[in-house]
Each structure stands twice: as structure tokens, then as C-alpha cells.
Design an enzyme around this catalytic site. Structure first.
Site, PDB file in Angstrom:
ATOM      1  N   CYS A 383       1.933   2.475  -9.076  1.00 56.97           N
ATOM      2  CA  CYS A 383       2.034   2.677  -7.630  1.00 56.97           C
ATOM      3  C   CYS A 383       2.338   1.359  -6.909  1.00 56.97           C
ATOM      4  O   CYS A 383       3.458   0.876  -6.988  1.00 56.97           O
ATOM      5  CB  CYS A 383       0.769   3.375  -7.133  1.00 56.97           C
ATOM      6  N   HIS A 517       0.418   8.096 -10.563  1.00 56.95           N
ATOM      7  CA  HIS A 517      -0.831   7.619 -11.180  1.00 56.95           C
ATOM      8  C   HIS A 517      -1.084   8.329 -12.518  1.00 56.95           C
ATOM      9  O   HIS A 517      -1.819   9.328 -12.558  1.00 56.95           O
ATOM     10  CB  HIS A 517      -2.011   7.873 -10.229  1.00 56.95           C
ATOM     11  N   GLU A 519      -2.920   7.486 -14.875  1.00 55.62           N
ATOM     12  CA  GLU A 519      -4.319   7.366 -15.320  1.00 55.62           C
ATOM     13  C   GLU A 519      -5.148   8.600 -14.957  1.00 55.62           C
ATOM     14  O   GLU A 519      -6.157   8.888 -15.594  1.00 55.62           O
ATOM     15  CB  GLU A 519      -4.960   6.093 -14.734  1.00 55.62           C
TER      16      GLU A 519
END
Ligand code: GLN
Length: 545
Positions: A383, A517, A519
Site C-alpha cells: 500500500c 493488503h 497480509e
């Protein structure tokens, strides 16, 4: 909702930060291992409509769901442990509840009534708890905060009423407490737990189980004492001892008989033990890795690492997939602004620059990108980290000195700028320069098309992916040619080709920046491919050193 769906309410007492989220997620995973279908929900009593506008220093990371809800980080635990995707309907706050009640009042829906906490606010909470459920066997609802908090009272009243309405054979209360160890007395103390349960009883809630966090084993006579004074069966006083890694928790709880006792509460027959082999395998790899690799995370919220919870976990998952331990070196990006990056980064084999907002520490992040690019160190920009990577290439390779983001300087060369219009599921979404900050970012899952022959296409093994977003600014596609000439390629784009989603530097061993994102979707037993590949590249780099 099927009438076999059962509700488990998890409250906390004595102190905050007891790991209720982890406890709830772990219970969900053992119930799953017994073959049950679970759903997990979080009810947060604070008055923010969602945590989206809170500083990460207040509440750690903001977790984002596929359908674009900005939620508490506990939902991350839920998804990581259960693999079940959470939705907007799984996260609520007092702010949202009051907003709904007031909207209805303005609309005239209450037909002249005086609007009160009971029943209007509590009914709204009950509706939330009971909504959007299909054939789940168990819905686990965690109540944020600590019993006794003023804001929490309507939530406790609402869950009491749900249990009353459904009957106790479809509802269970689990209270998580702490048994402090007093070294001078050499004893674990049960009094705070007794008081906390009394407080809960004042609200009309008799817990069916207490989960006692403790740093050492709880002697049976102490369990007996808690059981007697708290009016709970002795087998339902469950010890939750500190463990060295969180993925051990499901096995530890099951060992203590938690799932068996939950089943017993609901009158469900349960023969034998649940199959927890996948958790045992994960714990075994974490305990006996083939090696260790050091990766730097260069961010700015270093005083509260909960701000990077999912990144931390995703790196651990990448390590598990490679049978390696990932040692994270947390580097405050501001330090890289004051001294040579070499001092902090020369001993790492991978560099990750995570998401972020605002000016502080950005120049240090740009330094970290430059260091990774120039020294052929595997780099993952997420990001804001990806935006910084693009800015670094534009400045240092393409020679555009004032390349920047309009988030920080409206008069820069706007390589990263405010998106005012984009597409979501075929519709146009809009925002203005001076619009609200809350809930107005590009949020949730968006598709992305991967370029042929790109590294990311190889890593994902497909040409269309979906990943979660949370940002206001975008790399402007009009700089594509300039970036290409400087060696950076846009290898992932929105399906209409307007929004750059991924950049790579093909001449670098492993350099990837992603606008989304990754993750948030990584799980210990289903690690995210980007993190698996990034950790592998870092291991390769280390072995070449
Ligand atoms: N501040 C940047 C934006 O809003 C990046 C956000 C993030 O890293 N999550 O676009």
C-alpha cells in the site's frame, strides 16, 4: 437462522488485553476440528462507528473484510484461525448501533415512543447478533472491553436477553479472566476472578465457563475454589496458560477439555478427541525450523506492534511454508532519515515497507526502498510502501525530483494522487477532496489482472486475483511509460486498466509493490503466496551472503 444454531458469548474481566480474540478464535478452530460449522462476531462498545479513523496506537491495526468493513484486529484472528471469511455483519460498535437507532428515530420508525437504551439500543444489538446467520452450528460473539465498563452495559443486557429468548440450551457464557501470580506469596490469586464474575452476575449473567489466563499451572484446589465461589462446574474452570506461540492455543485449550465441556453444556455427544493435527504440524515447524532468516519491517508505528499484526502473522506463515523461522527486525523509518540506512539494514535479507498514512517517517521509507533496490535485497512494498517504491523510482531513476503523493504535497508531481471516481461491481463510487474521512477509502476486495510473464503471475499461478484494499490515493497510470523506462513495470491492474495494483522491477531479484493488503488473507495453514515467495527470496539472499 436454523433453530439448531447455538450462541457462545465471550466476555472479559479483571484487565483488558487478555487475548479474548485469540481465545474465541481458538475455540472456534477446535469446534471446527470436531466437524462443526462456526461463525465469529465482535461487538465493540466504543462510540466510533468503526475503528477506521482511530490511530493504530489506540487499537492496533484496522482489519478489512472482503466486503469492505473496517474492523477490529480480532477479526483477523478469527479469519486466520478458522479460515471463515468475516463480513460487515460480523462487526458492530456502539457508534454504529446508536447511528442506526437515531436514523430510525429521525425517520419516524418508532411511532412516537421515547427512545431508550432498553429496549431500543438493546434490541438493535440483539438484531445484529441474530442477523445474517444460515446453518451455522455455533456463532461465537466476543464482547470487547472489560466487564464493568459503562459503555459495555447495553451489550451485556442484550446478550442476557438473547440467552433468555433462545433458552440456555442454545446459549453459553464464557468469561475470560486473569489469575495474577504474586511472587512474594508464591501464589496465584483468584479474588479478581471472583469479583469479576460477581460483576457479571449483577448484570444477570451467570457464566457457564471461566477461562483463566495464568502464567503458571493452576492447582486443582484453586480451580475448586473458583468453581465454588463463581457458581461454575469445576470442569468448566479452564486454565489458559501462557504459550510461546499463538498457534499452540487451540491444542492447549483442547487439552484442558474446553471443547468437550462446551459440547457437554449444549448436550452434544462428543466421542474421542478432535483432529488437531494441522495445528500440531504448524507448532512443530515453528518449534523446529530448518533455519532462521532476518527480515526488516520499516514502519512508523513501532511503539505498538499490534499496528502490524497481520503483517507479522503473514511473515510467520511465509516462514512456516518454507520451514524457516522469520526473525522480524522492526525498524523505525524515522531513524533512516537521521543516519545511514546501512546501520539498520545491512544485516537483513529482506525489506518490507508496510502501509501507512501521513508525513511522519515517509522519507525513511523511501530510503529503505532505495536501499533494497540498490543492494538487490528482496523487497515487498504494501500500500503506502508500494506508493513509496513508485516515488523512489520516479525520483532516483527517472530523475523527477519532485515526484510525490498529493496526500503530502498538493503541488508535487502527482505520481500518486487522489482517486475521485472508481468502479465497484459495475457501479461508480465517488469521493471529493473535502469529503468525510470515515469509511470513504477504496475498501475491501477488488479484482486485479496480472500481466503475462510477470513474477506475480508466476507466484500466484493465475492471471486474475482478488485482494483487499484500504487506501485513498492511487499511483497514476499516466506515468506508466516513464516508470517502464526507469525499469519498473506495472504488472497488476484493475480490470479496466486504469488503476495500477502491482509494480515490479524485473532486473531486481525480487522487488514487488502491491496497492492492496495481501497480509489480510494469509493463514497459517494457507499462507499467502506473496509472503511465501518473499520469505523464500530472503532465504536465497541470505544463503548467498
Ligand atoms: N495513505 C495511503 C493512501 O491513503 C496508503 C494507505 C495505506 O497504506 N493503507 O492511499
Amino acid at each position: 437462522m436454523s433453530d439448531k444454531t447455538k450462541f457462545i458469548f465471550i466476555t472479559g474481566g479483571v484487565v483488558s488485553s487478555l487475548g479474548k480474540g485469540l481465545a474465541s478464535a481458538s475455540l472456534a478452530s477446535i469446534l471446527q476440528a470436531r466437524g462443526f460449522k462456526v461463525r465469529m462476531r465482535k461487538l465493540d462498545p466504543y462510540l466510533n462507528v468503526d475503528p477506521g479513523t482511530m490511530s493504530p496506537y489506540q487499537h492496533g491495526e484496522v482489519y478489512v473484510t472482503d466486503d469492505g468493513a473496517e474492523t477490529d484486529l480480532d477479526l483477523g484472528h478469527y479469519e486466520r484461525f478458522s479460515g471463515v471469511a468475516c463480513h460487515k455483519t460480523d462487526s458492530i460498535t456502539s457508534g454504529k448501533i446508536y447511528q442506526r437507532v437515531i436514523d430510525k428515530e429521525r425517520h419516524g420508525d418508532y411511532l412516537g415512543a421515547t427512545i431508550q437504551v432498553v429496549p431500543h439500543v438493546t434490541n438493535e444489538i440483539k438484531d445484529f447478533i441474530l442477523s445474517d446467520i444460515s446453518d451455522e452450528d455455533f456463532v461465537l460473539c466476543e464482547i470487547g472491553g472489560t466487564v464493568g465498563d459503562i459503555e459495555g452495559q447495553p451489550f451485556l443486557e442484550a446478550i442476557r436477553q438473547v440467552a433468555y429468548d433462545l433458552g440456555r440450551d442454545r446459549a453459553m457464557f464464557i468469561h475470560v479472566t486473569l489469575l495474577p501470580y504474586i511472587p512474594t506469596a508464591g501464589e496465584l490469586k483468584t479474588k479478581p476472578t471472583q469479583h469479576s464474575v460477581k460483576k457479571l452476575q449483577e448484570y444477570g449473567i451467570q457464566p457457564d465457563m471461566v477461562l483463566c489466563r495464568s502464567q503458571c499451572p493452576i492447582p486443582q484446589n484453586e480451580k475448586k475454589k473458583i468453581a465454588l465461589f463463581c457458581n461454575i462446574r469445576e470442569e468448566n474452570v479452564i486454565a489458559a496458560l501462557d504459550v510461546d506461540n499463538i498457534y499452540q492455543v487451540p491444542v492447549a485449550y483442547s487439552h484442558e477439555g474446553m471443547d468437550r465441556q462446551v459440547c457437554k453444556h449444549f448436550g452434544i455427544e462428543c466421542d474421542g478427541d478432535p483432529d488437531l493435527s494441522k495445528w500440531e504440524k504448524i507448532v512443530d515447524i515453528i518449534r523446529h525450523p530448518a533455519g532462521e532468516v532476518k527480515i526488516a519491517v520499516v514502519g512508523k508505528y513501532m511503539q505498538l506492534l499490534e499496528a502490524y499484526k497481520s503483517i507479522h502473522e503473514a511473515l510467520v506463515h511465509g516462514g512456516i511454508a518454507n520451514k524457516y523461522k522469520v526473525k522480524i527486525k522492526w525498524v523505525d523509518s524515522e531513524l533512516l532519515e537521521k543516519s545511514e540506512p546501512d546501520i539498520y539494514l545491512s544485516d537483513v535479507s529482506g525489506i518490507l515497507v508496510p502501509g501507512g498514512f501521513g508525513q511522519r517517517g515517509t522519507n525513511g521509507k523511501i530510503e529503505a526502498v532505495k536501499y533494497a533496490r540498490e543492494n538487490n535485497i528482496p523487497f515487498l512494498g504494501i500500500c503506502y510502501g508500494m506508493q513509496m517504491a513508485v516515488i523512489e523510482t520516479m525520483r532516483d531513476v527517472a530523475g523527477v525530483a519532485n515526484a510525490y503523493t498529493t496526500e503530502l504535497n498538493p503541488n508535487c508531481e502527482p505520481v500518486v494522487g487522489l482517486m475521485t471516481e472508481w468502479e465497484k461491481d459495475g457501479d461508480k463510487e465517488k469521493r471529493t477532496q473535502d469529503g468525510d474521512l470515515g469509511g470513504t477509502m477504496r475498501l475491501g476486495a477488488y479484482p486485479c489482472i496480472l500481466a503475462k510473464d510477470s513474477l506475480v503471475r508466476k507466484i500466484y499461478g493465475t492471471d486474475k486475483i482478488s485482494e483487499r484494499h484500504r487506501h485513498r490515493y492511487e499511483v497514476n497510470i499516466k506515468y506508466e511509460k516513464q516508470l517502464n523506462d526507469a525499469g519498473m513495470v506495472i504488472t497488476g491492474k484493475s480490470p479496466d486498466g486504469r488503476l495500477p495494483e502491482i509494480v515490479e522491477i524485473p532486473a531486481h531479484p525480487w522487488f514487488i509493490g502491491v496497492q492492496f493488503h495481501p497480509e489480510l488473507k494469509s493463514k497459517p495453514f494457507d499462507p499467502h503466496p506473496l509472503f511465501v515467495s518473499f520469505v523464500k527470496a530472503a532465504i536465497d539472499k541470505q544463503n548467498k551472503k
